[in-house]
Scaffold this active site. Structure first.
Site, PDB file in Angstrom:
ATOM      1  CG  ASP A   1      -1.701   1.290   1.513  1.00 16.57           C
ATOM      2  OD1 ASP A   1      -2.166   1.670   0.548  1.00 16.57           O
ATOM      3  OD2 ASP A   1      -1.434   1.621   2.690  1.00 16.57           O
TER       4      ASP A   1
ATOM      5  CG  ASP B   1      -1.857   7.653   0.103  1.00 12.06           C
ATOM      6  OD1 ASP B   1      -0.891   8.310   0.117  1.00 12.06           O
ATOM      7  OD2 ASP B   1      -2.750   7.270  -0.384  1.00 12.06           O
TER       8      ASP B   1
HETATM    9  C1  XBP Z   1      -5.493   5.801   0.226  1.00 16.88           C
HETATM   10  C2  XBP Z   1      -6.638   6.932   0.293  1.00 16.88           C
HETATM   11  C3  XBP Z   1      -6.404   8.032  -0.771  1.00 16.88           C
HETATM   12  C4  XBP Z   1      -5.776   9.240  -0.592  1.00 16.88           C
HETATM   13  C5  XBP Z   1      -6.171  10.424  -1.586  1.00 16.88           C
HETATM   14  O1  XBP Z   1      -5.930   4.662   0.905  1.00 16.88           O
HETATM   15  O2  XBP Z   1      -7.460   6.726   0.796  1.00 16.88           O
HETATM   16  O3  XBP Z   1      -7.807   8.379  -1.201  1.00 16.88           O
HETATM   17  O4  XBP Z   1      -6.210   9.657   0.644  1.00 16.88           O
HETATM   18  O5  XBP Z   1      -5.816   9.714  -2.569  1.00 16.88           O
HETATM   19  P1  XBP Z   1      -4.922   3.370   0.940  1.00 16.88           P
HETATM   20  P2  XBP Z   1      -6.743  10.444  -3.899  1.00 16.88           P
HETATM   21  O6  XBP Z   1      -3.554   3.815   1.825  1.00 16.88           O
HETATM   22  O7  XBP Z   1      -5.828   2.369   1.844  1.00 16.88           O
HETATM   23  O8  XBP Z   1      -4.792   2.912  -0.532  1.00 16.88           O
HETATM   24  O9  XBP Z   1      -6.991  11.842  -3.610  1.00 16.88           O
HETATM   25  O10 XBP Z   1      -5.567  10.500  -5.097  1.00 16.88           O
HETATM   26  O11 XBP Z   1      -7.953   9.669  -4.201  1.00 16.88           O
HETATM   27 MG    MG Z   2      -3.092   3.008   3.531  1.00 15.57          MG
END
Ligand code: XBP
Ligand code: MG
Length: 250
Positions: free
Chosen positions: A10, A12
């Site tokens: 993953d 973020d």
């Molecule tokens: C990541 C997210 C993303 C970011 C924003 O979740 O929820 O939505 O916060 O990204 P994960 P965008 O780590 O579970 O993949 O604004 O580009 O959608």
């Molecule tokens: Mg995440």
């Protein structure tokens, strides 16, 4: 014992702590740019993280937190434009070297590459965000370290649906049993485990209270020599390297 062939990450919260000081201020900058009085503070953003995907998160905010806001005709287009602006603000922040990788991430990626393991990404975030982070926080050719980058709207159902991991596994041509996933959130682990992947969790401030039942380990971070991880699901400290990952497999 299974031999590991690939590691799926993953982005973020897992590769880097991007949410509080990256995505959140980028959303707020886009809202200001469009003359909206929306402002997501650290606490509110924690609640909004229940919904993955930036466009989905903005809709959720309007629906559940702004009953006073009258949606204009063309609201869908506004959300899309806001999201483009947010991506611009976010990738600029990354280009300014704004967000470092979490402890142990570079070390483990480097070791896995050298050992010939395949690396992949499975995230709900926009592809541009992923390549910008890899380029500015990992290496100029950081995106090339990964055989598959599964990101954003590539599948319609975002995490916690397993679709993004299933898509990545299909592209890799591997079975879940040959791989390990790395996640930081409950939505993330529901997605990875839904795809049949054993999952290592590294928590952060936004996710430390989430339910990580079924994870093979729940850690403070991946650990570095001299700054080991703390395991939250048992009394243990250490550094996550390939030998340790292999030892955690059945
Ligand atoms: C990541 C997210 C993303 C970011 C924003 O979740 O929820 O939505 O916060 O990204 P994960 P965008 O780590 O579970 O993949 O604004 O580009 O959608
Ligand atoms: Mg995440």
């Amino acid at each position: 014992m299974n031999t590991l062939k690939a590691l799926l990450f993953d982005v973020d919260g897992t590769l880097a702590d991007t949410e509080r000081d990256g995505h959140r201020p980028a959303f707020n900058a886009a809202f200001r740019e469009f003359g909206l009085d929306w402002d997501w503070d650290v606490e509110l953003y924690g609640k909004l993280l229940a919904v993955t995907g930036g466009k989905e998160r903005m809709r959720h905010y309007v629906e559940h937190f702004r009953p006073d806001y009258a949606r204009p005709a063309g609201f869908d287009a506004l959300v899309a434009d806001l999201h483009k602006a947010k991506t611009r603000h976010y990738t600029r922040l990354l280009a300014a070297g704004g967000i470092p990788l979490r402890p142990g991430v570079r070390r483990l990626l480097t070791e896995a590459r050298a050992a010939g393991l395949t690396l992949a990404i499975a995230t709900t975030t926009t592809p541009d965000n992923v390549t910008a982070l890899l380029r500015h926080s990992l290496a100029e050719d950081g995106a090339d370290w990964f055989a598959v980058i599964a990101a954003g709207d590539i599948v319609p159902a975002k995490k916690p649906a397993p679709d993004i991991y299933l898509w990545a596994l299909e592209r890799l041509g591997l079975n879940a049993a040959e791989c390990l996933a790395f996640e930081d959130s409950e939505n993330g682990i529901r997605s990875s485990m839904g795809a049949g992947l054993r999952t290592v969790v590294t928590v952060n401030d936004y996710t430390c209270d989430h339910d990580f039942g079924g994870a093979i380990a729940v850690l403070s971070d991946l650990g570095e020599a001299g700054a080991p991880y703390r395991r939250l699901d048992r009394d243990e400290t250490g550094v996550v390297d390939l030998a340790r990952l292999q030892a955690w497999l059945p």
